[in-house]
Design a protein around this motif. Structure first.
Motif, PDB file in Angstrom:
ATOM      1  N   ILE A   1      -8.078  -8.549  -6.498  1.00 31.04           N
ATOM      2  CA  ILE A   1      -7.320  -8.302  -5.276  1.00 31.04           C
ATOM      3  C   ILE A   1      -7.432  -9.533  -4.397  1.00 31.04           C
ATOM      4  CG2 ILE A   1      -7.024  -6.864  -3.224  1.00 31.04           C
ATOM      5  CD1 ILE A   1      -8.415  -4.599  -4.792  1.00 31.04           C
ATOM      6  N   LEU A   2      -6.273 -10.069  -4.009  1.00 35.18           N
ATOM      7  CA  LEU A   2      -6.190 -11.202  -3.100  1.00 35.18           C
ATOM      8  C   LEU A   2      -5.672 -10.696  -1.764  1.00 35.18           C
ATOM      9  CD1 LEU A   2      -4.487 -13.747  -5.535  1.00 35.18           C
ATOM     10  CD2 LEU A   2      -6.932 -13.456  -5.085  1.00 35.18           C
ATOM     11  N   ALA A   3      -6.249 -11.160  -0.671  1.00 34.28           N
ATOM     12  CA  ALA A   3      -5.842 -10.733   0.665  1.00 34.28           C
ATOM     13  C   ALA A   3      -5.440 -11.947   1.487  1.00 34.28           C
ATOM     14  CB  ALA A   3      -6.988  -9.987   1.350  1.00 34.28           C
TER      15      ALA A   3
ATOM     16  N   PHE B   1       2.660  -7.305  -5.286  1.00 36.28           N
ATOM     17  CA  PHE B   1       2.502  -7.770  -3.916  1.00 36.28           C
ATOM     18  C   PHE B   1       2.784  -6.615  -2.970  1.00 36.28           C
ATOM     19  CE2 PHE B   1       4.523  -9.593  -0.075  1.00 36.28           C
ATOM     20  CZ  PHE B   1       3.498 -10.395   0.370  1.00 36.28           C
ATOM     21  N   TYR B   2       1.841  -6.341  -2.062  1.00 32.13           N
ATOM     22  CA  TYR B   2       1.988  -5.273  -1.067  1.00 32.13           C
ATOM     23  C   TYR B   2       2.003  -5.877   0.331  1.00 32.13           C
ATOM     24  CZ  TYR B   2       0.656  -1.890  -4.657  1.00 32.13           C
ATOM     25  OH  TYR B   2       0.600  -1.130  -5.797  1.00 32.13           O
TER      26      TYR B   2
ATOM     27  N   CYS C   1      -1.358  -3.301   7.246  1.00 29.58           N
ATOM     28  CA  CYS C   1      -0.276  -4.231   6.899  1.00 29.58           C
ATOM     29  C   CYS C   1      -0.799  -5.517   6.258  1.00 29.58           C
ATOM     30  CB  CYS C   1       0.544  -4.568   8.140  1.00 29.58           C
ATOM     31  SG  CYS C   1       1.426  -3.164   8.821  1.00 29.58           S
ATOM     32  N   LEU C   2      -2.076  -5.563   5.920  1.00 36.58           N
ATOM     33  CA  LEU C   2      -2.664  -6.743   5.290  1.00 36.58           C
ATOM     34  C   LEU C   2      -1.917  -7.074   3.997  1.00 36.58           C
ATOM     35  CD1 LEU C   2      -5.069  -8.811   5.024  1.00 36.58           C
ATOM     36  CD2 LEU C   2      -6.245  -7.017   3.745  1.00 36.58           C
ATOM     37  N   PRO C   3      -1.249  -8.234   3.924  1.00 34.04           N
ATOM     38  CA  PRO C   3      -0.596  -8.602   2.669  1.00 34.04           C
ATOM     39  C   PRO C   3      -1.637  -8.763   1.561  1.00 34.04           C
ATOM     40  CG  PRO C   3       0.272  -9.908   4.479  1.00 34.04           C
ATOM     41  CD  PRO C   3      -0.955  -9.199   4.994  1.00 34.04           C
TER      42      PRO C   3
ATOM     43  N   GLU D   1       3.047   1.419   1.472  1.00 32.38           N
ATOM     44  CA  GLU D   1       4.299   1.916   0.879  1.00 32.38           C
ATOM     45  C   GLU D   1       5.372   0.847   0.753  1.00 32.38           C
ATOM     46  OE1 GLU D   1       4.523   4.975  -0.418  1.00 32.38           O
ATOM     47  OE2 GLU D   1       2.439   5.272   0.181  1.00 32.38           O
ATOM     48  N   VAL D   2       5.027  -0.408   1.014  1.00 32.27           N
ATOM     49  CA  VAL D   2       5.995  -1.504   0.925  1.00 32.27           C
ATOM     50  C   VAL D   2       5.457  -2.510  -0.078  1.00 32.27           C
ATOM     51  CG1 VAL D   2       7.207  -3.331   2.171  1.00 32.27           C
ATOM     52  CG2 VAL D   2       6.696  -1.165   3.327  1.00 32.27           C
TER      53      VAL D   2
END
Length: 125
Positions: free
Chosen positions: A21-23, A66-67, A38-40, A71-72
């Motif tokens: 997981i990359l943040a 990619f989030y 909303c953290l990408p 929900e996006v």
């Protein structure tokens, strides 16, 4: 696994044999400057998520998703091996950092004020 090309604003958030997981900028997605949900994030996982009860992942391929919010998300890219998937995740992170990823198109309901603020953070304005 080579993460040397990962842009500076991206952080390895979690890593196991089956997941990476990359943040993006967790220092500002702290519920004060930007909403924490909303953290990408970029998820690299072995197997594809399934919505069937009792089944977590299916298949042997690796997926990079990619989030922008829970929900996006952008449709996942698939890879045959982990090394190729890591390369794909780094490329995706780089495209986001360089402003080449059109994240606004991922929203069905526009959030203009938030997206304008995200544009400012990512240097797109």
């Amino acid at each position: 696994m080579d993460l040397s090309g990962l842009p500076d604003d991206w952080t390895v958030w979690n890593e196991t044999d089956e997941k990476l997981i990359l943040a993006y900028r967790p220092d500002v997605f702290d519920s004060e400057q930007f909403p924490a949900p909303c953290l990408p994030t970029i998820y690299l996982t072995r197997g594809k998520r399934t919505r069937r009860p009792g089944a977590d992942r299916t298949g042997e391929s690796w997926y990079v998703t990619f989030y922008l919010e829970p929900e996006v998300e952008r449709d996942a890219d698939s890879y045959e091996g982990r090394d190729a998937a890591v390369e794909g995740a780094v490329d995706l992170a780089t495209r986001f950092a360089d402003g080449e990823l059109d994240y606004r198109s991922l929203y069905q309901v526009p959030r203009e004020a938030y997206l304008d603020k995200l544009d400012d953070l990512t240097g797109r304005t």
